[in-house]
Scaffold this active site. Structure first.
Site, mmCIF file in Angstrom:
data_model
loop_
_atom_site.group_PDB
_atom_site.id
_atom_site.type_symbol
_atom_site.label_atom_id
_atom_site.label_comp_id
_atom_site.label_asym_id
_atom_site.label_seq_id
_atom_site.Cartn_x
_atom_site.Cartn_y
_atom_site.Cartn_z
ATOM 1 N N PHE A 11 0.861 -1.187 0.000
ATOM 2 C CA PHE A 11 0.000 0.000 0.000
ATOM 3 C C PHE A 11 0.896 1.236 0.000
ATOM 4 C CE2 PHE A 11 -2.347 3.320 2.344
ATOM 5 C CZ PHE A 11 -3.508 3.386 1.579
ATOM 6 N N TRP B 206 0.561 -4.784 2.845
ATOM 7 C CA TRP B 206 -0.803 -4.953 2.363
ATOM 8 C C TRP B 206 -1.547 -5.940 3.261
ATOM 9 C CZ3 TRP B 206 -4.176 -2.545 -0.447
ATOM 10 C CH2 TRP B 206 -5.351 -3.203 -0.792
ATOM 11 N N GLY C 153 -7.694 -7.829 4.258
ATOM 12 C CA GLY C 153 -8.704 -7.697 5.307
ATOM 13 C C GLY C 153 -10.036 -7.239 4.762
ATOM 14 N N ASP D 283 -12.547 10.416 12.631
ATOM 15 C CA ASP D 283 -13.406 9.837 11.588
ATOM 16 C C ASP D 283 -13.541 8.338 11.839
ATOM 17 O OD1 ASP D 283 -14.951 9.322 9.383
ATOM 18 O OD2 ASP D 283 -13.339 9.599 7.918
#
Length: 262
Positions: free
Chosen positions: A35, A73, A76, A162
């Site tokens: 990622f 990565w 999930g 958030d």
């Protein structure tokens, strides 16, 4: 993205990973998958070291000043709304809120606590340019103004801000992560607790959830949660009004009335 592909080197293929910023990518080379994000949270290393986000693999700075990070990565899935009412979510949020390393790093970067007065002033300024027919926002702002919650300075924590269920990721081994830290703030922990409990946890389960979080649901905490939930509802009504999204405005109006009458 071409600049990033050139930076990654031959054989790597990038594709957008979604998200609001458009700065996140999935990089693949054969069986490898990582990622990649441009200009991610500067305290990603601390979050990784504490197991709050997937493992940080490396950080590099480009010639133009952009900072690129690579994370492991995770195969999930996002938590569903109904799964937020569990001890594992409460435990991870407690770990975040009680991390002295996170708080120390955030404060050393010059971030000042977000106090209720600043939140109210921002909402009031945004509301001044919106004409509302029923006056509910004006009434809510008056309540927020007259009932600031008080929190001793030493009790501020790093808040994610958030805590929507799609930011909670569970991997194949049932490890839980909270991702997307771009909006983090030093603030009252109720800033995170309020939207999470009001949105996802039935009130009959609040005591058990807060016990798993490690907090007694006393009157002071419940009042602060009420205040921050009111502020969140007002903020969302104003956000969707500006975009003329009538269904979302109505939905957040209903939430606002529920909090005021609750």
């Amino acid at each position: 993205m071409k600049r990033l592909e050139h930076f990654m080197g031959e054989g790597w293929h990038l594709r957008p990973a979604g998200g609001a910023t458009g700065e996140a990518y999935i990089a693949e080379q054969g069986q490898q998958k990582i990622f990649i994000k441009r200009n991610s949270s500067p305290f990603l290393a601390v979050l990784s070291a504490e197991g709050i986000v997937p493992k940080l693999l490396w950080t590099k700075r480009l010639e133009n000043g952009d900072v690129i990070t690579a994370q492991q990565w995770v195969n999930g899935r996002e938590l569903k709304s109904g799964e937020m009412n569990c001890g594992q979510v409460a435990g991870l949020l407690a770990k975040i809120h009680r991390s002295e390393e996170l708080l120390d790093m955030f404060m050393r970067m010059g971030n000042k606590p977000l106090d209720p007065g600043k939140i109210y002033e921002g909402l009031s300024e945004r509301a001044s340019g919106i004409q509302e027919t029923d006056g509910l926002i004006a009434e809510a702002l008056e309540e927020l103004s007259s009932r600031y919650p008080l929190l001793p300075e030493g009790e501020y924590v790093v808040c994610h801000t958030d805590v929507h269920h799609n930011n909670w990721i569970e991997d194949e081994n049932k490890n839980l992560f909270l991702i997307d830290w771009d909006g983090a703030q030093v603030a009252d922990p109720a800033l995170d607790l309020a939207p999470l409990l009001y949105e996802y946890v039935p009130k009959k389960d609040w005591d058990a959830w807060l016990a798993a979080y490690g907090e007694n649901p006393d009157g002071a905490l419940l009042f602060r949660m009420w205040w921050y939930r009111m502020a969140q509802c007002v903020e969302n009504v104003l956000w969707h009004m500006l975009r003329e999204e009538k269904e979302e405005v109505s939905a957040w109006y209903r939430r606002l009335e529920e909090v005021r009458n609750g």
